[in-house]
Design a protein around this motif. Structure first.
Motif, short mmCIF file in Angstrom:
data_model
loop_
_atom_site.label_atom_id
_atom_site.label_comp_id
_atom_site.label_asym_id
_atom_site.label_seq_id
_atom_site.Cartn_x
_atom_site.Cartn_y
_atom_site.Cartn_z
N LEU A 140 0.81 -1.21 0.00
CA LEU A 140 0.00 0.00 0.00
C LEU A 140 0.85 1.27 0.00
CD1 LEU A 140 -2.11 -2.17 0.82
CD2 LEU A 140 -3.12 -0.46 2.34
N VAL A 149 -4.77 5.83 -1.97
CA VAL A 149 -3.89 4.69 -2.19
C VAL A 149 -4.27 4.10 -3.53
CG1 VAL A 149 -3.16 2.42 -1.37
CG2 VAL A 149 -3.72 4.20 0.28
N LEU A 151 -4.05 1.30 -6.29
CA LEU A 151 -3.73 -0.13 -6.39
C LEU A 151 -4.37 -0.72 -7.63
CD1 LEU A 151 -4.38 -1.19 -2.69
CD2 LEU A 151 -2.14 -1.05 -3.79
N GLY A 195 -6.59 -3.65 -0.02
CA GLY A 195 -6.26 -2.31 0.46
C GLY A 195 -7.39 -1.71 1.28
N VAL A 208 -9.12 4.17 -1.57
CA VAL A 208 -8.40 3.29 -2.48
C VAL A 208 -8.94 3.50 -3.88
CG1 VAL A 208 -7.93 0.90 -3.13
CG2 VAL A 208 -7.90 1.55 -0.72
#
Length: 246
Positions: A140, A149, A151, A195, A208
């Motif tokens: 992360l 974040v 991802l 995440g 996220v």
């Protein structure tokens, strides 16, 4: 059984040593702190003498283009010492899907490590595992800022290091596979899902965002990081493991 555990003080190595010792085996952790450096070869002369099995759980300090040289040197040193000292079984820990992500230098390096073992002078076993639960939180941090974040929605099937360690110990005390044993966790997630689970458990309000170009695992196509059909699946779930973390 007498077992030499290179990298025996690390996350997996220390657990493997504990499991083997509890089962009545003589498991010796070998690491630079005990005078054995697999990269330089220091302390290797005679270090494997009397060992029935050598297991290599050392890891490259980087995931970049320097990692192939690390595995070339350390495997050359280990295999020469194992042959010299008459070791009958060599074991390494690798990664599920490692040969299907050639874009990643670290994965190419691990494939090299496998090939060196397969073509080496000692009967062998390769244990391939999916990603460790313990590794996911650090993923992360690679592509995060104060608000988000990022991802990729890459499918993964992670597992607890304790379950990996037990499986590695089982292979160590068995006959050489002269092949590969695959391990995986009990659940498949996308990386962005994991995440969100971690951030929620921590009370972290960051969002996220799916970004299929973000981080190392963005290079993994399809579901290559999930366990293949022949894999042995562990039972510890991600949420069970997460509940034990501070």
């Amino acid at each position: 059984m007498n077992i030499a555990v290179l990298g025996g003080t690390g996350l997996i190595g220390s657990q493997v040593v504990k499991i083997l010792t509890a089962a009545g085996h003589e498991a010796t952790p070998l690491a630079p702190s005990s005078g054995v450096d697999l990269l330089t070869g220091e302390g290797l002369d005679g270090a494997l003498k009397g060992a029935d099995v050598v297991v290599n759980l050392t890891n490259s300090p980087t995931f970049d283009d320097a990692s192939p040289a690390f595995f070339q040197t350390t495997m050359d040193n280990m295999l020469a010492a194992a042959k010299r000292d008459g070791v009958g079984h060599a074991v390494i820990l690798s990664i599920v899907g490692v040969d299907q992500v050639p874009e990643l230098a670290y994965y190419r390096a691990k494939v090299l490590q496998e090939k060196l073992l397969e073509t080496g002078p000692v009967p062998y076993s390769i244990v391939r595992a999916t990603q460790f639960f313990e590794f996911i939180p650090s993923v992360l941090t690679w592509t995060a800022d104060d608000k988000t974040v990022r991802l990729p929605a890459t499918p993964v099937q992670p597992m607890a290091s304790a379950d990996i360690s037990q499986a590695v110990a089982d292979v160590i005390v068995g006959k050489p596979l002269n092949g590969i044993r695959n391990l995986g966790g009990p659940e498949v997630f996308t990386l962005d899902e994991l995440g969100r689970i971690i951030l929620q458990a921590r009370g972290d309000k960051r969002e996220v965002v799916i970004d299929n170009t973000a981080g190392m695992f963005a290079a993994a196509p399809g579901d290559v990081l999930t366990a293949p059909a022949d894999a042995i699946l562990s039972t510890t779930t991600f949420r069970e493991w997460l509940a034990t973390q501070k």
